[in-house]
Motif scaffolding. Structure first.
Motif, PDB file in Angstrom:
ATOM      1  N   LEU A  24       0.814  -1.218   0.000  1.00 11.49           N
ATOM      2  CA  LEU A  24       0.000   0.000   0.000  1.00 11.49           C
ATOM      3  C   LEU A  24       0.845   1.265   0.000  1.00 11.49           C
ATOM      4  O   LEU A  24       0.525   2.237  -0.677  1.00 11.49           O
ATOM      5  N   ALA A  25       1.931   1.241   0.761  1.00  8.74           N
ATOM      6  CA  ALA A  25       2.772   2.434   0.862  1.00  8.74           C
ATOM      7  C   ALA A  25       3.264   2.883  -0.503  1.00  8.74           C
ATOM      8  O   ALA A  25       3.458   4.073  -0.742  1.00  8.74           O
ATOM      9  N   GLN A  28       0.300   5.195  -2.721  1.00  9.39           N
ATOM     10  CA  GLN A  28      -0.451   6.303  -2.135  1.00  9.39           C
ATOM     11  C   GLN A  28      -1.050   7.181  -3.217  1.00  9.39           C
ATOM     12  O   GLN A  28      -0.411   7.486  -4.217  1.00  9.39           O
ATOM     13  N   VAL A  56      -5.354  -3.849   7.460  1.00  9.45           N
ATOM     14  CA  VAL A  56      -5.527  -2.592   6.743  1.00  9.45           C
ATOM     15  C   VAL A  56      -6.825  -1.944   7.207  1.00  9.45           C
ATOM     16  O   VAL A  56      -7.845  -2.611   7.359  1.00  9.45           O
ATOM     17  N   VAL A  82      -5.731   4.744  -1.916  1.00 13.14           N
ATOM     18  CA  VAL A  82      -4.825   4.633  -0.780  1.00 13.14           C
ATOM     19  C   VAL A  82      -4.497   6.025  -0.239  1.00 13.14           C
ATOM     20  O   VAL A  82      -4.048   6.906  -0.979  1.00 13.14           O
ATOM     21  N   GLU A  84      -2.552   8.705   2.571  1.00  5.67           N
ATOM     22  CA  GLU A  84      -1.171   8.853   3.042  1.00  5.67           C
ATOM     23  C   GLU A  84      -0.868   8.018   4.261  1.00  5.67           C
ATOM     24  O   GLU A  84       0.254   7.555   4.450  1.00  5.67           O
ATOM     25  N   ASP A  85      -1.887   7.802   5.095  1.00  2.00           N
ATOM     26  CA  ASP A  85      -1.632   7.045   6.322  1.00  2.00           C
ATOM     27  C   ASP A  85      -1.735   5.538   6.097  1.00  2.00           C
ATOM     28  O   ASP A  85      -1.733   4.763   7.049  1.00  2.00           O
ATOM     29  N   GLY A  86      -1.870   5.133   4.835  1.00  2.00           N
ATOM     30  CA  GLY A  86      -1.908   3.701   4.549  1.00  2.00           C
ATOM     31  C   GLY A  86      -3.285   3.087   4.653  1.00  2.00           C
ATOM     32  O   GLY A  86      -3.459   1.886   4.468  1.00  2.00           O
ATOM     33  N   SER A  87      -4.277   3.921   4.965  1.00  2.00           N
ATOM     34  CA  SER A  87      -5.636   3.378   4.983  1.00  2.00           C
ATOM     35  C   SER A  87      -6.186   3.456   3.569  1.00  2.00           C
ATOM     36  O   SER A  87      -5.616   4.113   2.702  1.00  2.00           O
TER      37      SER A  87
END
Lengths: 125, 306
Positions: A24-25, A28, A56, A82, A84-87
């Motif tokens: 995921l990172a 984004q 997640v 996605v 920025e916080d990975g959610s």
């Protein structure tokens, strides 16, 4: 002598890559296809166990079918953006088929890894 | 709920199963297929694409009186398929079967589709012959594995000496010029997807236990990249010499379990041959019956050894 590609008769829509938690990172601000197992739902937030067993956080649409306590299966495919916080913010979701054998997340994860790396040309833009 | 019109993988008239007539593929692969000018054939991985099998999620289902227009998506792209409903004896649409299909195949449904690939005005179109909601979620995974497997299989037919013709779309660099230097670094590797015991819905064995996916990819990577990276590196043996050399080494080995391929690779290392190339050569030799595996895949023995 071949004609050029892109001859499939439709303007080719971009791929929405299949990812697991660890990937995921690297996506984004992009749309991804996230398949996993619902572990908990609380209001409009859902925790999904991705295919690499990472948890997640998914922010659901207000009318999401995933928000309800009643589900045909815990395995879902979520198309989302996605953050920025990975959610992941849900755009669309579908339950996986319910018949046959229980969904094998680990084997699916192998496909996700192959699709991201060695066989990316078959799966990604 | 299989609304099948008799499509499936069938042997060719020549009696072999070499050419699957139904190719499992991703939507992206379909989009990268090319139309050969020669006869308007559609080609994918150097093989004519006549019928394609796709698995995806229905994005749009648009029924009319005579046909169902679908759009499906599989994470690699999106595609339209047109499926004409089966007809009743009087030539009109079979209402009951249409109703079943329309009820089963709706937005959000995961389906397996087999379709004939046709061309019209230089563009490809898909005429659905079978559309079936998935009976098991693991069919999604299996389909992708099959697509990869068939892709590797079709793109691996690359002679690395003698300048034979390349299948379209395969890595470049084979048959390098003077014939002296072979393509030593180019090991396409193999993908073993053994699905023994994979009984969909049979209940006998679980999917997880049955499917063993071991991709081994060296050298140039997936076909389609013609950059030739990893190809033609380090000088070395032509295909002919390497095979003979390996056979000679193995013929001298009287051990019951033969030799480990890793050890064999080390023996030819000094000649600049990579392990990947040795593995490929061993595979070739076992296909021609010159060597065979003993205790496990890693150990081989020559059929000429004592």
């Amino acid at each position: 002598m071949a004609a050029s590609g892109a001859s499939s008769g439709d303007a080719a829509m971009p791929a929405v890559p299949r990812v697991n938690g660890a990937m995921l990172a690297g996506h984004q601000g992009k749309l991804v296809t996230l398949v996993g197992k619902i572990t908990s739902v609380s209001g409009s937030t859902l925790t999904l166990e991705a295919s690499d067993s990472e948890n997640v956080t998914v922010h659901l649409l207000s009318d999401s079918a995933l928000a309800s306590g009643e589900r045909p299966t815990d395995f879902v495919e979520i198309i989302g953006m996605v953050a920025e916080d990975g959610s992941v913010r849900e755009q669309l979701a579908a339950f996986l088929p319910t018949g046959g054998t229980p969904f094998d997340l680990a084997t699916y994860n192998e496909v996700v890894c192959l699709a991201a790396d060695k066989f990316a040309p078959l799966f990604r833009d | 709920m299989g609304m099948s019109q008799g499509m499936g993988a069938t042997p060719t008239k020549q009696g072999g199963y070499d050419e699957l007539t139904l190719t499992p593929a991703t939507i992206r692969q379909y989009q990268t297929a090319t139309i050969s000018d020669v006869e308007g054939r559609v080609l994918l991985d150097g093989t004519e694409l006549k019928d394609i099998k796709l698995v995806g999620r229905v994005v749009e289902a648009d029924p009319s009186d005579s046909a169902l227009s679908l759009q499906i998506e599989d994470g690699t792209g999106r595609v339209r398929i047109k499926y004409w409903y089966p007809q009743a004896a009087d030539g009109t649409t079979d209402g009951a079967r249409k109703a079943d299909m329309d009820a089963a195949v709706t937005e959000g449904t995961f389906v397996s589709v087999s379709a004939a690939v046709k061309t019209s005005n230089g563009r490809m179109i898909l005429n659905g012959s079978t559309i079936k909601p998935l009976a098991d979620p693991n069919e999604i995974t299996l389909h992708f594995v099959e697509a990869i497997h068939v892709h590797v299989d079709r793109t691996r037919r690359i002679p690395y000496s003698k300048g034979g013709s390349n299948p379209e779309g395969a890595g470049a660099g084979a048959g390098a010029g003077a014939g002296a230097a072979a393509v030593t670094g180019f090991g396409m590797g193999s993908m073993q997807a053994s699905s023994s015991g994979f009984g969909m819905g049979s209940g006998a064995s679980s999917f997880g236990a049955g499917l063993d996916v071991k991709p081994v990819l060296g050298g140039g990577g997936a076909a389609g990249s013609s950059s030739g990276s990893g190809v033609g590196g380090g000088g070395g043996m032509s295909e002919f010499d390497l095979h003979e050399h390996l056979k000679t080494i193995l013929a001298k080995c009287t051990d019951d379990q033969g030799m480990a391929i890793g050890d064999l690779a080390r023996q030819v290392q000094s000649r600049g041959v990579t392990e990947e190339t040795v593995r490929k050569a061993i595979e070739d030799l076992s296909m021609t019956g010159a060597v065979y595996s003993t205790t496990d895949d890693e150990h081989v023995k020559s059929t000429e050894a004592e």
